[in-house]
Design an enzyme around this catalytic site. Structure first.
Site, PDB file in Angstrom:
ATOM      1  N   HIS A 227      48.897  22.815  24.412  1.00 14.53           N
ATOM      2  CA  HIS A 227      48.078  21.523  23.616  1.00 14.53           C
ATOM      3  C   HIS A 227      47.250  21.988  22.282  1.00 14.53           C
ATOM      4  CE1 HIS A 227      45.265  18.030  23.610  1.00 14.53           C
ATOM      5  NE2 HIS A 227      45.154  18.601  22.541  1.00 14.53           N
TER       6      HIS A 227
ATOM      7  N   GLU B 158      45.156  42.694  10.685  1.00 11.11           N
ATOM      8  CA  GLU B 158      43.742  42.230  10.637  1.00 11.11           C
ATOM      9  C   GLU B 158      43.001  41.527  11.999  1.00 11.11           C
ATOM     10  OE1 GLU B 158      45.267  38.420   8.436  1.00 11.11           O
ATOM     11  OE2 GLU B 158      43.163  38.904   7.982  1.00 11.11           O
TER      12      GLU B 158
HETATM   13  O1  2HA Z   1      42.958  16.592  21.715  1.00 16.39           O
HETATM   14  O2  2HA Z   1      43.432  16.188  19.643  1.00 16.39           O
HETATM   15  O3  2HA Z   1      41.900  13.696  19.427  1.00 16.39           O
HETATM   16  C1  2HA Z   1      42.884  15.307  21.494  1.00 16.39           C
HETATM   17  C2  2HA Z   1      43.316  15.307  20.100  1.00 16.39           C
HETATM   18  C3  2HA Z   1      43.014  14.036  19.245  1.00 16.39           C
HETATM   19 ZN    ZN Z   2      44.450  17.957  20.846  1.00 12.72          ZN
END
Ligand code: 2HA
Ligand code: ZN
Length: 282
Positions: free
Chosen positions: A221, A180
Site C-alpha cells: 500500500h 546514509e
Molecule cells: O490510504 O492513501 O486517503 C488511503 C489513502 C488515501
Molecule cells: Zn494510502
C-alpha cells in the site's frame, strides 16, 4: 466580547499566511511532484500549537463537529492541520481552505471540532484513525513529535512486491542500499502485512509499530512516517524511497559490491546513533 477578546479578533492574521500553513502546502506539493501521491493518495497531519493557532483563528468558534469513530483521550483539546478525504495533493497548495482542515479533539475524545477548512462540506482523511493513534503513540515516546505522513512512494511500493515483508530483512536491505540510511533511520522500519485501510484496526496496528519506529510500511500500500517537523518526516520517507529505488534498479543484477554489516556498524558508531543491532548480522 470583552476588551481582550476584541483586541485579539482585531489583530487576528490570515491563516493562509501562517508559516505552518505555507510549509504544509509546500510539503504536499513536493510529495505530489515526486509521484508519491497520485489522485487522492496520501494524507498528512500536523499537531499545532494552540497559542500560535490563536493568532489566526478564534478557538471559541467551531464551524461544525464531526464524529471520529474512536477514542483519542490523550489528544483532547489538541488541534491538527490535516488533509481532507478524497482530496488531491496536487490541489492542496492552490486551495488550502477546501483541501485541508483544522480540527480540535473535543472533550469527549471522539468528536472532531472543525475550526477552519473543508470549505466544500468535506471532512478529514479516511485515515484519521492511523494518524491520531500514531500521534498518540509517538507522543508517548517523543513529546516533540508533531507530524504523521502517509503516501505511496513508487519504489518503496515496488519493493513490497519483490522483497520479503519482514522487518529485519526489509530494514537490512534498505540500510545496505545507501550509506546514509542507517544514520537517518537507525531504529529501522516497521512492516505491516497488507491490511484493509481506513479502519481502526490498521490504525491500532500502525500505532503499535510507531512506539518503536518512525517509519511503518503498509504492505503493498505505502508508508507512514512520523517526526518532529514536516522536513524531518519528509526526509525519512525520501531516504527510504531513495534506497528502495537503488534496490529496484540493481535487482536481479549481480551484486559485485555491497556495504557490509561491519561497515554499517561503523557508521552507527561514528555518527553516534543507536541502531537496531539485532537487524544486523554480526
Ligand atoms: O490510504 O492513501 O486517503 C488511503 C489513502 C488515501
Ligand atoms: Zn494510502
Amino acid at each position: 466580547m470583552g476588551f481582550k477578546e476584541s483586541m485579539k479578533s482585531l489583530t487576528r492574521k490570515n491563516i493562509l499566511t501562517a508559516p505552518f500553513m505555507k510549509e504544509f502546502c509546500a510539503t504536499a506539493s513536493n510529495m505530489y511532484r515526486l509521484g508519491w501521491d497520485e489522485r487522492n493518495g496520501g494524507n498528512i497531519s500536523l499537531l499545532l500549537d494552540n497559542t500560535e493557532l490563536e493568532e489566526y483563528l478564534d478557538l471559541n468558534h467551531v464551524e461544525r463537529t464531526i464524529p471520529t469513530g474512536f477514542k483519542a483521550d490523550a489528544l483532547i483539546g489538541k488541534c491538527f492541520l490535516i488533509t481532507g478525504t478524497g482530496k488531491y495533493f496536487k490541489n492542496v497548495e492552490k486551495d488550502p481552505e477546501n483541501n485541508l482542515g483544522v480540527i480540535r479533539i473535543a472533550q469527549d475524545g471522539e468528536t472532531a471540532e472543525l475550526l477552519w477548512g473543508y470549505s466544500d462540506g468535506g471532512k478529514f482523511t479516511s485515515e484519521l484513525p492511523a494518524h491520531l493513534m500514531s500521534h498518540m503513540a509517538r507522543l508517548s515516546v517523543d513529546p516533540d513529535n508533531r507530524v504523521v505522513m502517509h503516501c505511496h512512494p513508487t519504489y518503496t511500493l515496488a519493493m513490497n512486491f519483490v522483497h520479503e515483508l519482514d522487518e529485519k530483512k526489509f530494514t537490512h536491505t534498505l540500510w545496505e542500499m545507501c550509506t546514509e540510511c542507517i544514520v537517518v533511520f537507525p531504529e529501522g522500519v516497521g512492516v505491516l502485512p497488507w491490511m484493509l485501510c481506513g479502519t481502526n484496526s490498521i490504525g491500532e496496528a500502525t500505532a503499535a509499530k510507531m512506539k518503536e519506529f518512525r517509519l511503518v510500511v503498509w504492505g503493498m500500500h505505502g508508508i507512514y512516517g512520523a517526526g518532529k517537523t514536516l522536513d524531518e518526516t519528509f526526509g525519512l520517507i525520501e531516504t527510504v524511497e531513495k534506497a528502495a529505488q537503488i534496490y529496484i534498479l540493481t535487482m536481479g543484477k549481480p551484486r559485485i559490491n555491497t556495504i557490509k554489516d561491519e561497515e554499517l556498524a561503523q557508521l552507527a558508531e561514528f555518527f553516534k546513533v543507536n541502531c537496531r543491532k539485532d537487524f544486523l548480522n554480526l
